[in-house]
Design an enzyme around this catalytic site. Sequence first.
Site, PDB file in Angstrom:
ATOM      1  N   SER A 124      45.871 -33.584  19.387  1.00  0.00           N
ATOM      2  CA  SER A 124      45.108 -32.341  19.327  1.00  0.00           C
ATOM      3  C   SER A 124      44.840 -31.854  20.747  1.00  0.00           C
ATOM      4  O   SER A 124      44.178 -32.541  21.532  1.00  0.00           O
ATOM      5  CB  SER A 124      43.776 -32.565  18.610  1.00  0.00           C
TER       6      SER A 124
ATOM      7  N   SER B 128      39.978 -26.680   8.593  1.00  0.00           N
ATOM      8  CA  SER B 128      40.716 -27.820   8.024  1.00  0.00           C
ATOM      9  C   SER B 128      41.858 -27.327   7.135  1.00  0.00           C
ATOM     10  O   SER B 128      42.960 -27.876   7.185  1.00  0.00           O
ATOM     11  CB  SER B 128      39.791 -28.776   7.277  1.00  0.00           C
TER      12      SER B 128
ATOM     13  N   GLY C 158      33.690 -25.816  12.066  1.00  0.00           N
ATOM     14  CA  GLY C 158      32.295 -25.913  11.631  1.00  0.00           C
ATOM     15  C   GLY C 158      31.596 -24.588  11.413  1.00  0.00           C
ATOM     16  O   GLY C 158      30.378 -24.531  11.312  1.00  0.00           O
TER      17      GLY C 158
ATOM     18  N   ASP D 233      40.316 -22.197  -0.104  1.00  0.00           N
ATOM     19  CA  ASP D 233      40.621 -22.157   1.330  1.00  0.00           C
ATOM     20  C   ASP D 233      42.113 -22.328   1.590  1.00  0.00           C
ATOM     21  O   ASP D 233      42.710 -21.607   2.396  1.00  0.00           O
ATOM     22  CB  ASP D 233      39.859 -23.255   2.077  1.00  0.00           C
TER      23      ASP D 233
ATOM     24  N   TYR E 110      27.122 -29.946  -0.762  1.00  0.00           N
ATOM     25  CA  TYR E 110      28.251 -29.341  -1.480  1.00  0.00           C
ATOM     26  C   TYR E 110      28.577 -30.148  -2.736  1.00  0.00           C
ATOM     27  O   TYR E 110      28.671 -29.600  -3.835  1.00  0.00           O
ATOM     28  CB  TYR E 110      29.464 -29.292  -0.549  1.00  0.00           C
TER      29      TYR E 110
ATOM     30  N   GLY F  66      32.621 -22.467   8.842  1.00  0.00           N
ATOM     31  CA  GLY F  66      32.886 -22.026   7.478  1.00  0.00           C
ATOM     32  C   GLY F  66      34.097 -21.120   7.384  1.00  0.00           C
ATOM     33  O   GLY F  66      34.214 -20.321   6.457  1.00  0.00           O
ATOM     34  N   LEU F  67      35.029 -21.231   8.340  1.00  0.00           N
ATOM     35  CA  LEU F  67      36.221 -20.381   8.311  1.00  0.00           C
ATOM     36  C   LEU F  67      37.489 -21.200   8.051  1.00  0.00           C
ATOM     37  O   LEU F  67      38.602 -20.768   8.339  1.00  0.00           O
ATOM     38  CB  LEU F  67      36.349 -19.589   9.619  1.00  0.00           C
ATOM     39  N   SER F  68      37.305 -22.391   7.499  1.00  0.00           N
ATOM     40  CA  SER F  68      38.419 -23.204   6.998  1.00  0.00           C
ATOM     41  C   SER F  68      39.402 -23.667   8.052  1.00  0.00           C
ATOM     42  O   SER F  68      40.613 -23.551   7.889  1.00  0.00           O
ATOM     43  CB  SER F  68      39.191 -22.441   5.911  1.00  0.00           C
TER      44      SER F  68
ATOM     45  N   GLU G 242      31.613 -16.949  -3.851  1.00  0.00           N
ATOM     46  CA  GLU G 242      31.291 -18.186  -3.130  1.00  0.00           C
ATOM     47  C   GLU G 242      30.787 -19.242  -4.110  1.00  0.00           C
ATOM     48  O   GLU G 242      29.970 -18.946  -4.991  1.00  0.00           O
ATOM     49  CB  GLU G 242      30.200 -17.875  -2.087  1.00  0.00           C
TER      50      GLU G 242
HETATM   51  C1  GLA Z   1      34.244 -24.596   0.970  1.00  0.00           C
HETATM   52  C2  GLA Z   1      35.277 -25.188   0.016  1.00  0.00           C
HETATM   53  C3  GLA Z   1      35.848 -24.111  -0.912  1.00  0.00           C
HETATM   54  C4  GLA Z   1      34.736 -23.321  -1.591  1.00  0.00           C
HETATM   55  C5  GLA Z   1      33.693 -22.858  -0.565  1.00  0.00           C
HETATM   56  C6  GLA Z   1      32.482 -22.224  -1.217  1.00  0.00           C
HETATM   57  O1  GLA Z   1      34.871 -23.703   1.855  1.00  0.00           O
HETATM   58  O2  GLA Z   1      36.335 -25.803   0.720  1.00  0.00           O
HETATM   59  O3  GLA Z   1      36.701 -24.715  -1.858  1.00  0.00           O
HETATM   60  O4  GLA Z   1      34.139 -24.072  -2.605  1.00  0.00           O
HETATM   61  O5  GLA Z   1      33.234 -23.923   0.252  1.00  0.00           O
HETATM   62  O6  GLA Z   1      32.832 -21.041  -1.864  1.00  0.00           O
END
Ligand code: GLA
Length: 356
Positions: free
Chosen positions: A61, A118, A112, A162, A211, A114-116, A27
């Site tokens: 959407s 986007s 929102g 991601d 971030y 943290g599972l990407s 991470e």
């Molecule tokens: C987000 C970012 C990734 C990575 C993680 C942390 O998900 O999009 O590129 O940096 O945070 O590991």
Amino acid sequence: MKDFQQIFGTEPETQASAPGRVNLLGEHTDYNDGFVLPTAIPQRTTVKLGFSKNAQHHFYSAELNQQVNISNNDPTPSGFASYIFGCIQLLQQEGYTIPPLNLHVTSQVPIGSGLSSSAALEVATLRGVRSLLNLDLDDVRIAQLGQQAEIQYAGVECGIMDQMASSLADTDHMLFLDTRTLERQVIAFPSGTEILVIDSGVPRTLAGSGYNQRRAECEEAARLLEVQALRDVSDPQAVEILPEPLKQRARHVITENNRVLEALQGVSAQRFGELMNASHASLRDDYEVSVTALDTLVAILQETPGVFGSRLTGAGFGGASVALVAFGQAKAIAQNVLKRYNDVGYTGRILVPASA
Ligand code: GLA
């Protein structure tokens, strides 16, 4: 929820989908040219496409019941449309001619947490346009364009993890990725395990500013250590010459890269779990991207029988935890952990297994 036909009055020409991801180890290493170990989650984002009957793109959407009508020369829109618009603009910059599109999005990937979500939208969009127009784009190029859409059109200075995970990982394996060379390896989960993802119920706050600040701190640490990126340092002792908080930040990145490389050798479930627990402590104490809710949830998971290890996943500042647990026990463990977590005043949610 309205389908493509209800919104656009015709059937779609094609459709494509892409999954969200959960990161097991590695991470905040990807923007340091380091190593990551994500897997895809079962939840996917689906994009259906057709040709617009006028000069504008129309993005819809279904979850948000929101439509954005936009031309190529318009400024970047906000929200979900920014990612789609960014992907289309980048394809045009690559030299492809993209006609006005009708594009319909549905998604099961939680936003929102943290599972990407986007990255799933970017990869699904790029796959959909590739299919509609027969574009000659491989899966790595799709990930790279998705990352650029995020950086240039959504304003997050993210790494490539991601989008690579969404474009190349599956739900049955971990994807080891060297983010500098993009060398990758599909590897098995430790035997006798499955993964459990629980959302803390605390939305990510300060994710954008925190971030980008961490990223700047890492760049400064690399400059002071006279390396191209923190990936080029493997001895955690090297950070001792750095001022605080750069010392802690760099120590996290270096030890986290070492944890991924150890896991890549093929370790037992127990050792993999220890590496996850150490990752969480490092993200909490050295990288300072955890929050009380996540620390509470992860602590409950770590002391529950059947759990090999647990940590926050994604950028932090809220969002979800991931745990490696004994195969076949994820649902029972999840119910038990969720009860204890909710009893102390939070509202958690089980995300993987999807049916738990
Ligand atoms: C987000 C970012 C990734 C990575 C993680 C942390 O998900 O999009 O590129 O940096 O945070 O590991």
